[in-house]
Design a protein around this motif. Structure first.
Motif, mmCIF file in Angstrom:
data_model
loop_
_atom_site.group_PDB
_atom_site.id
_atom_site.type_symbol
_atom_site.label_atom_id
_atom_site.label_comp_id
_atom_site.label_asym_id
_atom_site.label_seq_id
_atom_site.Cartn_x
_atom_site.Cartn_y
_atom_site.Cartn_z
ATOM 1 N N TYR A 33 42.375 29.218 40.929
ATOM 2 C CA TYR A 33 42.998 28.062 40.283
ATOM 3 C C TYR A 33 44.508 27.958 40.513
ATOM 4 N N LEU A 34 45.102 28.981 41.097
ATOM 5 C CA LEU A 34 46.530 28.906 41.446
ATOM 6 C C LEU A 34 46.708 28.641 42.940
ATOM 7 N N GLU A 35 45.625 28.265 43.592
ATOM 8 C CA GLU A 35 45.654 27.983 45.026
ATOM 9 C C GLU A 35 46.755 26.969 45.355
ATOM 10 N N GLY A 36 47.499 27.264 46.423
ATOM 11 C CA GLY A 36 48.574 26.371 46.844
ATOM 12 C C GLY A 36 49.933 26.742 46.284
ATOM 13 N N LEU A 37 49.967 27.651 45.322
ATOM 14 C CA LEU A 37 51.246 28.127 44.790
ATOM 15 C C LEU A 37 51.658 29.385 45.559
ATOM 16 N N ASP A 38 52.762 29.994 45.172
ATOM 17 C CA ASP A 38 53.309 31.141 45.893
ATOM 18 C C ASP A 38 52.297 32.289 45.989
ATOM 19 N N GLU A 39 51.916 32.616 47.206
ATOM 20 C CA GLU A 39 50.879 33.627 47.437
ATOM 21 C C GLU A 39 51.307 35.021 46.986
ATOM 22 N N ASN A 40 52.580 35.366 47.162
ATOM 23 C CA ASN A 40 53.055 36.692 46.737
ATOM 24 C C ASN A 40 52.979 36.849 45.223
ATOM 25 N N THR A 41 53.335 35.806 44.494
ATOM 26 C CA THR A 41 53.283 35.871 43.039
ATOM 27 C C THR A 41 51.830 35.989 42.571
ATOM 28 N N ILE A 42 50.932 35.255 43.223
ATOM 29 C CA ILE A 42 49.507 35.341 42.878
ATOM 30 C C ILE A 42 48.987 36.752 43.156
ATOM 31 N N ALA A 43 49.345 37.306 44.307
ATOM 32 C CA ALA A 43 48.921 38.668 44.646
ATOM 33 C C ALA A 43 49.453 39.673 43.624
ATOM 34 N N ASN A 44 50.689 39.488 43.168
ATOM 35 C CA ASN A 44 51.257 40.376 42.142
ATOM 36 C C ASN A 44 50.497 40.260 40.828
ATOM 37 N N LEU A 45 50.122 39.029 40.448
ATOM 38 C CA LEU A 45 49.337 38.841 39.221
ATOM 39 C C LEU A 45 47.991 39.550 39.329
ATOM 40 N N MET A 46 47.337 39.403 40.491
ATOM 41 C CA MET A 46 46.037 40.042 40.708
ATOM 42 C C MET A 46 46.165 41.565 40.644
ATOM 43 N N GLU A 47 47.187 42.100 41.306
ATOM 44 C CA GLU A 47 47.392 43.544 41.341
ATOM 45 C C GLU A 47 47.701 44.092 39.952
ATOM 46 N N THR A 48 48.542 43.403 39.200
ATOM 47 C CA THR A 48 48.883 43.836 37.846
ATOM 48 C C THR A 48 47.638 43.868 36.965
ATOM 49 N N ALA A 49 46.832 42.825 37.035
ATOM 50 C CA ALA A 49 45.605 42.780 36.233
ATOM 51 C C ALA A 49 44.659 43.917 36.626
ATOM 52 N N ASP A 50 44.495 44.131 37.926
ATOM 53 C CA ASP A 50 43.625 45.227 38.386
ATOM 54 C C ASP A 50 44.140 46.576 37.901
ATOM 55 N N ASN A 51 45.442 46.802 38.013
ATOM 56 C CA ASN A 51 46.026 48.074 37.588
ATOM 57 C C ASN A 51 45.874 48.302 36.088
ATOM 58 N N GLU A 52 45.879 47.216 35.313
ATOM 59 C CA GLU A 52 45.744 47.330 33.860
ATOM 60 C C GLU A 52 44.293 47.247 33.402
#
Length: 175
Positions: free
Chosen positions: A134-153
């Motif tokens: 649902y964040l498609e088209g926005l900053d890919e690095n920020t999306i990747a950071n959100l995904m990584e943070t959620a996975d790590n937590e």
């Protein structure tokens, strides 16, 4: 004598023109730096604004899906687990199965029945959309950071209702 005066005048004029050119180049560089600074500050703000708008639309759909699944469970004793079933039986409009702002992707929907130690059967369901959808088209690095943070937590990397591993009464992970 007149020739020397004209040469000095031409030389002074040439130096003034060179100074003006250098000043224009410096001004253009300064303007470019200002634009870069502004964009570096504004980009995260814009991302957060867009994220909030998109998350609100996703939450609204997830709430409607939860209502449809609850209605289905009351009628059948278990959750549907497939959107086609909910749509075919009239519990949910097909358009509500799609993730807003995605490339026409559907929400992930899963249902199961957990058998408790007492032998009681507890129907469970889970429905969600991940950040990258649902964040498609926005900053890919920020999306990747959100995904990584959620996975790590150990969190779901997006928005979700229900939980297939434990009964949480189909609460949203934002509630």
């Amino acid at each position: 004598m007149h020739g020397q005066r004209y040469e000095k005048f031409d030389e002074a004029k040439t130096m003034r023109i060179e100074k003006i050119k250098i000043n224009c180049i410096l001004a253009a560089c300064m303007l470019a730096l200002l634009v870069v600074c502004f964009l570096s500050i504004y980009q995260p703000i814009r991302f957060d604004e867009q994220k909030a708008v998109r998350e609100q639309a996703v939450k609204e759909r997830l709430v409607k899906i939860r209502q449809a699944e609850e209605s289905y469970r009351k009628a059948h004793g278990t959750y549907a687990g497939q959107f086609d079933t909910l749509v075919k039986e009239g519990f949910l409009a097909d358009s509500l199965t799609r993730i807003p702002f995605s490339a026409d992707e559907r929400f992930e929907l899963t249902a199961t029945v957990e058998i408790m130690k007492s032998g009681r059967q507890v129907p469970l369901m889970e429905c969600g959309a991940q950040y990258h959808q649902y964040l498609e088209g926005l900053d890919e690095n920020t999306i990747a950071n959100l995904m990584e943070t959620a996975d790590n937590e150990g969190r779901y990397p997006g928005l979700r209702i229900g939980d297939i591993t434990q009964n949480n009464h189909n609460a949203g992970n934002w509630e």
